[in-house]
Design a protein around this motif. Structure first.
Motif, mmCIF file in Angstrom:
data_model
loop_
_atom_site.group_PDB
_atom_site.id
_atom_site.type_symbol
_atom_site.label_atom_id
_atom_site.label_comp_id
_atom_site.label_asym_id
_atom_site.label_seq_id
_atom_site.Cartn_x
_atom_site.Cartn_y
_atom_site.Cartn_z
ATOM 1 N N TRP A 286 0.840 -1.204 0.000
ATOM 2 C CA TRP A 286 0.000 0.000 0.000
ATOM 3 C C TRP A 286 0.873 1.251 0.000
ATOM 4 O O TRP A 286 2.053 1.190 0.311
ATOM 5 C CB TRP A 286 -0.928 0.018 1.215
ATOM 6 N N VAL A 287 0.244 2.362 -0.240
ATOM 7 C CA VAL A 287 1.022 3.601 -0.340
ATOM 8 C C VAL A 287 1.681 3.975 0.994
ATOM 9 O O VAL A 287 2.802 4.483 1.018
ATOM 10 C CB VAL A 287 0.155 4.765 -0.889
ATOM 11 N N VAL A 288 1.016 3.702 2.101
ATOM 12 C CA VAL A 288 1.623 4.031 3.400
ATOM 13 C C VAL A 288 2.946 3.274 3.551
ATOM 14 O O VAL A 288 3.927 3.799 4.076
ATOM 15 C CB VAL A 288 0.668 3.702 4.578
ATOM 16 N N GLY A 289 2.951 2.040 3.049
ATOM 17 C CA GLY A 289 4.176 1.249 3.120
ATOM 18 C C GLY A 289 5.300 1.860 2.304
ATOM 19 O O GLY A 289 6.465 1.843 2.707
ATOM 20 N N HIS A 290 4.959 2.413 1.144
ATOM 21 C CA HIS A 290 5.985 3.059 0.318
ATOM 22 C C HIS A 290 6.521 4.310 1.016
ATOM 23 O O HIS A 290 7.719 4.482 1.170
ATOM 24 C CB HIS A 290 5.407 3.469 -1.045
ATOM 25 N N SER A 291 5.578 5.177 1.405
ATOM 26 C CA SER A 291 6.009 6.479 1.927
ATOM 27 C C SER A 291 6.504 6.407 3.367
ATOM 28 O O SER A 291 7.446 7.102 3.720
ATOM 29 C CB SER A 291 4.853 7.489 1.850
ATOM 30 N N TYR A 292 5.851 5.568 4.187
ATOM 31 C CA TYR A 292 6.187 5.634 5.614
ATOM 32 C C TYR A 292 6.595 4.323 6.255
ATOM 33 O O TYR A 292 6.618 4.221 7.476
ATOM 34 C CB TYR A 292 5.055 6.351 6.369
ATOM 35 N N ILE A 293 6.922 3.300 5.431
ATOM 36 C CA ILE A 293 7.738 2.207 5.979
ATOM 37 C C ILE A 293 9.121 2.345 5.356
ATOM 38 O O ILE A 293 10.126 2.300 6.051
ATOM 39 C CB ILE A 293 7.159 0.804 5.668
ATOM 40 N N ILE A 294 9.145 2.577 4.047
ATOM 41 C CA ILE A 294 10.449 2.577 3.365
ATOM 42 C C ILE A 294 11.032 3.996 3.228
ATOM 43 O O ILE A 294 11.975 4.351 3.931
ATOM 44 C CB ILE A 294 10.345 1.895 1.982
ATOM 45 N N TYR A 295 10.483 4.792 2.334
ATOM 46 C CA TYR A 295 11.215 6.002 1.934
ATOM 47 C C TYR A 295 11.263 7.127 2.966
ATOM 48 O O TYR A 295 12.336 7.669 3.235
ATOM 49 C CB TYR A 295 10.683 6.505 0.579
ATOM 50 N N GLY A 296 10.108 7.489 3.528
ATOM 51 C CA GLY A 296 10.086 8.650 4.438
ATOM 52 C C GLY A 296 11.031 8.500 5.623
ATOM 53 O O GLY A 296 11.926 9.334 5.832
ATOM 54 N N PRO A 297 10.862 7.432 6.430
ATOM 55 C CA PRO A 297 11.737 7.296 7.602
ATOM 56 C C PRO A 297 13.213 7.209 7.219
ATOM 57 O O PRO A 297 14.059 7.842 7.857
ATOM 58 C CB PRO A 297 11.262 5.993 8.246
#
Ligand code: AMP
Length: 630
Positions: A286-297
């Motif tokens: 899901w998008v949350v996984g892209h932005s805030y599991i992988i890239y953002g943090p």
């Protein structure tokens, strides 16, 4: 003006100045020449002329200051494994994966489809792709062969990265047979498949096509694969999401704009600092996984936890035990998960030392007040709702506590986030609704800020038509959500304007489920609607017309056909799309022009007023549904 109001105004009135400032938070190989090129609306090009790389910003740039700090913490309560990768180790693993992909022929611009459980190798694969300029397409591991096949067809990946399987609640879910089935269904064939063997299931290896990650990793143990400097506007990934039609849309994201947007959100919205730990309970599918599991943090120099397992195994305290163990400062989850935890022993909330945790963010579906209140009291931490979509990549509505501390209001995901020129529009006239408490379609005036979708993969025309031409007389981005704004600028989201439903935070197109059900040989027609559910927010319920009803003689026959239909959905979309109930009718409510009246069905199911039915063809159809329900 308050600090946030001022910050917000600047982001709209001095768009380029504002984002030029934010762009300094990431490392560029070449500085951008132009902040935003909006000469061809609605296509926005951010940081034109700049070259950068997402993997460089997520991994390599941290080697200088935090080489030995944890970067990726992979926890599985399914296999009882826990592994911490430092930035140095992550850097090495990503290069091994990148070299392996290159050996399999992957070059800049090629697509790589990732169909993986929540294991570290999935993160390596995503980061390896963006490192070499390949475009990744992650497909949620819970999707079955049919859904996977349509994504393989649309993305035409050169390589697919997958695994023998995942595990859920102690039960192994084999991925490989689903993948093989999907590839055989698709007219596009990948030239290679790279498989992580977790020894959860025996894999049928296709000679010449399938390769084992273990062997390639060994071969490339000392690989040095430099980051490819990409144009800011080069695509980084596509991610499929559901809409009104049955065909999922490949949301395409850029490189530089996305990196800047995430870096800014980590600072202003999530308030995560380098060296801390971020825990998002979502899935990389899901998008949350892209932005805030992988890239953002990772871009923010934080450690990120990847969790495979249920929130309730070994018990409902597992997530809080991870917060204690890894001193998580920022946590991100979904309301459904909290509702699941609410059914567990409340003592589990106070069993662990949660002093590190500053806030719990929730998104993906409406957050009901009792759930928000329960978790707020249980944790004694701020609970911050935020509203966004796969299309936008980061919050449209929220609270930017990094700019100015504001209190969340129960029931509201917050105010318009900086960069988003949010409007409420009348659905028929397109007129802007500026007064307080008026209901309208939540829309965004172009250009969309950095990090949002560039287009639909390979389909610019569909991007324009779907998102920018749905409101009469205006070229404006529609979120397809109803909303209300109060006098203080806080929004309240009232549900979708289209045929998309939200089951446990998972976005599903009712048409996709209908198409799947219609493939059952004894179903001639079906309507799927989303119905309010105390645990999952909404569940799908199907009303189907059978071709040959002669066998439907008793309750047992109904149950048998219902189970068969559910199995069809399991096999094509996956269990995420399975309706909670399938009811059989002889006719469906339609307008005289033949359009399904899904909204009327939904209203009947939820016990609401059905509204104006003057265009309905056969009132008996709705009565049949009422009778079944009673
Ligand atoms: P997705 O693209 O899967 O993230 O789903 C996006 C949709 O989920 C939105 O268009 C909304 O309908 C819904 N949604 C997401 N976040 C929220 C929220 N905080 N409150 C209410 N609805 C939400």
């Amino acid at each position: 003006m308050t600090a946030y109001a001022d910050f917000y105004r600047r982001s709209i009135d001095d768009r380029d100045g504002f984002w030029a400032e934010e762009a300094k938070a990431i490392e560029w190989n070449t500085q951008p020449q132009q902040v935003c090129d909006y000469s061809n609306p609605p296509f926005a090009r951010w940081f034109v002329g700049g070259t950068t790389n997402l993997c460089h910003n997520a991994v390599d740039r941290h080697l200088k200051d935090r080489a030995d700090q944890a970067a990726l913490i992979a926890v599985s309560t399914e296999t009882n494994t826990e592994q911490v990768y430092t930035f140095t180790q992550l850097h090495a693993e990503v290069q091994r994966m990148a070299a392996s992909l290159q050996e399999l022929g992957v070059q800049k611009g090629d697509r790589v489809l990732i169909y993986m459980p929540m294991i570290a190798e999935a993160a390596f694969a995503m980061l390896a792709c963006v490192r070499i300029g390949a475009i990744h397409t992650v497909v949620f591991g819970g999707f079955a062969a049919g859904a996977l096949a349509s994504r393989i067809e649309d993305a035409s990946p050169k390589v697919i990265v997958s695994s023998d399987g995942g595990s859920r609640g102690g039960k192994v879910v084999e991925y490989k047979p689903l993948l093989d089935d999907a590839i055989s269904q698709s007219s596009h064939k990948p030239s290679a498949v790279l498989l992580a063997d977790r020894k959860l299931a025996v894999m049928n290896i296709v000679a010449g096509r399938d390769h084992l990650w273990g062997a390639l990793r060994e071969k490339h143990l000392n690989a040095v694969v430099p980051c490819e400097w990409l144009d800011s506007t080069d695509p980084s990934y596509t991610l499929y999401t559901s809409g009104t039609t049955g065909k999922p849309k490949g949301v395409q994201r850029d490189t530089g704009g996305y990196a800047v947007a995430l870096a800014a959100s980590m600072k202003h919205i999530y308030c995560g600092n380098p060296g801390e730990t971020y825990f998002s309970t979502s899935d990389i599918g899901w998008v949350v996984g892209h932005s805030y599991i992988i890239y953002g943090p990772l871009i923010a120099g934080m450690a990120t936890i990847m969790y495979e397992g249920l929130p309730t195994r070994p018990d409902g305290g597992i997530w809080w035990s991870l917060v204690e163990k890894y001193k998580v400062t920022v946590m991100f989850s979904a309301p459904t998960a909290v509702r699941v935890l609410k059914k567990q022993d409340p003592a589990l909330l106070s069993k662990y030392d949660l002093s590190s945790l500053r806030a719990l963010f929730l998104a993906g579906e409406p957050l009901d007040e009792p759930t928000a209140q329960w978790i707020n009291e249980g944790l004694d931490k701020p609970i911050i709702d935020n509203y966004w979509q796969t299309e936008t990549g980061w919050p449209i509505l929220g609270i930017a506590n990094g700019v100015e501390k504001k209190l969340s209001r129960f029931g509201s995901p917050g105010v318009a986030m900086y960069g988003y020129n949010v409007k409420l529009l009348d659905e028929n006239s397109g007129d802007e609704l500026t007064g307080a408490d008026q209901k309208g379609v939540v829309a965004i005036e172009g250009p969309l800020p950095p990090g949002c979708m560039q287009t639909i993969w390979q389909d610019d025309a569909r991007f324009v038509k779907t998102y920018w031409q749905s409101i009469p007389g205006k070229m404006v981005y529609s979120t397809f959500d109803w909303g209300v704004r109060d006098k203080d600028g806080y929004f309240f989201i009232l549900g979708r304007t289209d045929d998309v439903i939200n089951v446990a935070g998972h976005r599903l197109g009712t048409r996709e489920i209908e198409e799947s059900i219609s493939s059952h040989p004894n179903i001639s027609e079906v309507a799927v609607v989303g119905i309010a559910d105390a645990l999952k927010g909404q569940v799908a319920v199907a009303f189907a017309v059978v071709k040959d009803a002669s066998g439907l003689v008793d309750a047992a026959a109904h149950a048998k056909l219902e189970a068969e239909v559910m199995k069809v959905v399991d096999n094509t979309i996956g269990a995420v799309g399975r309706p909670a109930r399938v009811r059989f009718v002889t006719v469906l409510p339609k307008t005289r022009s033949g359009k399904l009246l899904r909204r009327a069905i939904q209203a009947v199911c939820e016990g609401r007023d059905v509204g104006d039915l003057t265009t309905m063809d056969d009132p008996a159809a709705l009565q049949q549904i009422r009778d079944i329900l009673s």
